[in-house]
Design a protein around this motif. Sequence first.
Motif, PDB file in Angstrom:
ATOM      1  N   SER A   1       0.697  -1.141  -0.317  1.00  0.00           N
ATOM      2  CA  SER A   1      -0.027   0.035  -0.031  1.00  0.00           C
ATOM      3  C   SER A   1       1.188   0.992  -0.546  1.00  0.00           C
ATOM      4  CB  SER A   1      -1.466  -0.359   1.191  1.00  0.00           C
ATOM      5  OG  SER A   1      -1.353  -0.876   1.605  1.00  0.00           O
ATOM      6  N   ALA A   2       2.259   0.945   0.360  1.00  0.00           N
ATOM      7  CA  ALA A   2       2.599   2.227   1.126  1.00  0.00           C
ATOM      8  C   ALA A   2       3.264   2.630  -1.293  1.00  0.00           C
ATOM      9  CB  ALA A   2       4.336   2.470   1.768  1.00  0.00           C
ATOM     10  N   ILE A   3       3.856   1.841  -1.409  1.00  0.00           N
ATOM     11  CA  ILE A   3       4.487   2.095  -2.380  1.00  0.00           C
ATOM     12  C   ILE A   3       3.468   2.113  -3.641  1.00  0.00           C
ATOM     13  CG2 ILE A   3       4.997   0.165  -4.996  1.00  0.00           C
ATOM     14  CD1 ILE A   3       6.749  -1.154  -2.368  1.00  0.00           C
ATOM     15  N   MET A   4       2.161   1.868  -3.232  1.00  0.00           N
ATOM     16  CA  MET A   4       0.973   2.472  -4.656  1.00  0.00           C
ATOM     17  C   MET A   4       0.813   3.747  -3.469  1.00  0.00           C
ATOM     18  SD  MET A   4      -1.431  -0.701  -4.905  1.00  0.00           S
ATOM     19  CE  MET A   4      -2.620  -0.280  -5.949  1.00  0.00           C
ATOM     20  N   ALA A   5       0.426   4.297  -2.729  1.00  0.00           N
ATOM     21  CA  ALA A   5       0.710   5.506  -2.922  1.00  0.00           C
ATOM     22  C   ALA A   5       1.498   6.319  -2.721  1.00  0.00           C
ATOM     23  CB  ALA A   5       0.510   5.283  -0.472  1.00  0.00           C
ATOM     24  N   LEU A   6       2.418   5.709  -3.018  1.00  0.00           N
ATOM     25  CA  LEU A   6       4.181   6.931  -3.560  1.00  0.00           C
ATOM     26  C   LEU A   6       4.308   6.824  -4.788  1.00  0.00           C
ATOM     27  CD1 LEU A   6       6.842   5.555  -2.132  1.00  0.00           C
ATOM     28  CD2 LEU A   6       6.248   7.709  -1.992  1.00  0.00           C
ATOM     29  N   HIS A   7       3.575   6.292  -6.384  1.00  0.00           N
ATOM     30  CA  HIS A   7       3.264   6.048  -6.777  1.00  0.00           C
ATOM     31  C   HIS A   7       2.289   5.547  -7.891  1.00  0.00           C
ATOM     32  CE1 HIS A   7       7.452   5.964  -7.924  1.00  0.00           C
ATOM     33  NE2 HIS A   7       8.153   5.452  -6.530  1.00  0.00           N
ATOM     34  N   ARG A   8       1.186   6.645  -7.762  1.00  0.00           N
ATOM     35  CA  ARG A   8      -0.495   6.205  -7.906  1.00  0.00           C
ATOM     36  C   ARG A   8      -0.398   6.352 -10.028  1.00  0.00           C
ATOM     37  NH1 ARG A   8      -2.644   7.839  -3.401  1.00  0.00           N
ATOM     38  NH2 ARG A   8      -2.142   9.301  -2.616  1.00  0.00           N
ATOM     39  N   ARG A   9       0.426   5.753 -10.512  1.00  0.00           N
ATOM     40  CA  ARG A   9       0.507   4.325 -11.513  1.00  0.00           C
ATOM     41  C   ARG A   9       0.537   3.132 -11.193  1.00  0.00           C
ATOM     42  NH1 ARG A   9       5.119   3.815 -15.158  1.00  0.00           N
ATOM     43  NH2 ARG A   9       6.769   4.671 -13.748  1.00  0.00           N
ATOM     44  N   VAL A  10       0.618   2.954 -10.644  1.00  0.00           N
ATOM     45  CA  VAL A  10       0.963   1.599 -10.229  1.00  0.00           C
ATOM     46  C   VAL A  10      -0.496   0.949  -9.293  1.00  0.00           C
ATOM     47  CG1 VAL A  10       1.938  -0.412  -8.371  1.00  0.00           C
ATOM     48  CG2 VAL A  10       3.579   1.940  -8.990  1.00  0.00           C
ATOM     49  N   ARG A  11      -0.735  -0.067 -10.143  1.00  0.00           N
ATOM     50  CA  ARG A  11      -1.889  -0.402  -9.737  1.00  0.00           C
ATOM     51  C   ARG A  11      -2.246  -2.344  -9.360  1.00  0.00           C
ATOM     52  NH1 ARG A  11      -2.483  -4.953 -13.053  1.00  0.00           N
ATOM     53  NH2 ARG A  11      -1.651  -4.882 -14.991  1.00  0.00           N
ATOM     54  N   LEU A  12      -0.384  -2.553  -9.383  1.00  0.00           N
ATOM     55  CA  LEU A  12      -0.484  -4.225  -8.812  1.00  0.00           C
ATOM     56  C   LEU A  12       0.870  -3.864  -8.356  1.00  0.00           C
ATOM     57  CD1 LEU A  12      -0.861  -7.269  -8.328  1.00  0.00           C
ATOM     58  CD2 LEU A  12      -0.338  -7.508 -10.842  1.00  0.00           C
ATOM     59  N   VAL A  13       1.178  -4.499  -7.439  1.00  0.00           N
ATOM     60  CA  VAL A  13       2.627  -4.273  -6.025  1.00  0.00           C
ATOM     61  C   VAL A  13       2.575  -6.179  -5.785  1.00  0.00           C
ATOM     62  CG1 VAL A  13       4.525  -3.902  -4.169  1.00  0.00           C
ATOM     63  CG2 VAL A  13       2.183  -2.458  -4.934  1.00  0.00           C
ATOM     64  N   LEU A  14       4.050  -7.008  -6.798  1.00  0.00           N
ATOM     65  CA  LEU A  14       4.506  -7.708  -6.659  1.00  0.00           C
ATOM     66  C   LEU A  14       5.598  -8.450  -5.366  1.00  0.00           C
ATOM     67  CD1 LEU A  14       4.239  -9.281 -10.375  1.00  0.00           C
ATOM     68  CD2 LEU A  14       2.308  -9.264  -8.273  1.00  0.00           C
ATOM     69  N   ALA A  15       5.664  -9.346  -4.916  1.00  0.00           N
ATOM     70  CA  ALA A  15       6.832  -9.235  -4.297  1.00  0.00           C
ATOM     71  C   ALA A  15       7.791 -10.480  -4.441  1.00  0.00           C
ATOM     72  CB  ALA A  15       6.260 -10.185  -2.730  1.00  0.00           C
ATOM     73  N   LYS A  16       8.920 -10.394  -4.602  1.00  0.00           N
ATOM     74  CA  LYS A  16       9.232 -10.973  -5.240  1.00  0.00           C
ATOM     75  C   LYS A  16       9.898 -12.647  -4.281  1.00  0.00           C
ATOM     76  CE  LYS A  16      13.012  -8.402  -7.690  1.00  0.00           C
ATOM     77  NZ  LYS A  16      14.518  -7.703  -7.271  1.00  0.00           N
ATOM     78  N   GLY A  17       9.188 -13.283  -4.541  1.00  0.00           N
ATOM     79  CA  GLY A  17       9.196 -15.629  -3.792  1.00  0.00           C
ATOM     80  C   GLY A  17      10.784 -15.993  -4.376  1.00  0.00           C
TER      81      GLY A  17
END
Length: 353
Positions: free
Chosen positions: A122-138
């Motif tokens: 959520s923090a990444i999405m708040a920083l970058h408004r054009r990001v619609r999906l955040v994925l974590a490296k597994g």
Amino acid sequence: MRRPCLKVPKRLASRAIALLKALGLYERGLRVKREGESVLIPLARWPEESELRELEEGLGRFELSEEDFEPRGERPSLLALLSRSIPSELLDLAPRAFDIVGDIAIVELRPELWPYRRQVGSAIMALHRRVRLVLAKGGPVSGAFRLRPLTPIAGSGPTETAHREHGCVFWLDVARTYFSPRLSYEHARVASQVREGELVIDMFAGVGPFSILMAKRTGLIIVYAIDINPVAIHYLARNVRANKVMGSVVPVLSDAKEVVQRGLSGLADRVVMNLPERAAEFLESACEALRPEGGILHFYTFAGAPEPEHEAVEALRMGVERAGRTIRRVLLARKVRAVAPFKWQVVVDAEVA
Ligand code: SAM
């Protein structure tokens, strides 16, 4: 704020910024500014001698000076945002950086932060408004297709996206094809060397960032863009159409060695080999693909301390000699990026006779 400044013609701005980022010279906190037909880019520090040489090779024309720059808007850092939502003793482990591919962000999370993954996303999405999906490296990149497991931690939607780089658009699926925005400068650097009339083989083309940019920049060339991953070739074909380089880029779904043996022997002016973990195994094929009178190899590999560039040049030299050819001239050997402590991805450009 007064800072060292790199001045380039407007058309070189995106290449210059990509190169400065790769060298760790780009000052992210300040605004780039325009001056007539030039762009003034703020630097974090004065470049060293070796970095000046790279700037000269990559850009040709530029000026260095000192200028006043405005700070970028008051965008808080990821750390500042996270300090509101995760325990303070975990802040040291919080990610400092992440990749953005199209409208998707990809972040590496320490296991201790996994319970707080939603807060990080959520923090990444708040920083970058054009990001619609955040994925974590597994896990690490692995397998023939060079993919890594990815887990959604915030946002929604498919893993397909459109990424823009150097005036081209690249459709890709971050979960099913390889793509790294950290190679942006390499894509432009190699593409800028191609001359009209060349026949190029991109042995490990992925979704086409080298092949398509070369064709877009140079026009009258033929690039055989090979990949063994059918999904990468599907997107490569789409990107060929999207960037209008249909007459120049030929997508080929196959093993690169087989394609060379089947019909590209002795034809290439230039071969791009961006499969760092295994490129040495393909040097015999790459040498077979080059014209008998010679050509250029762009060889990517991994190498360690103390002299990664030297180690990479020696790996290339051994492979080329094993293939019965010689290196006429090493044109460049440089660290592309760190991949682990004391281990780098290194590129060597060499003229092979
Ligand atoms: N050049 C692209 C780029 O810069 O984004 C992709 C580079 S990625 C590190 C390597 C690519 O090589 C992957 O897309 C993978 O599917 C492909 N590959 C792996 N083995 C191959 C082979 N034997 N022949 C052709 N392609 C192969």
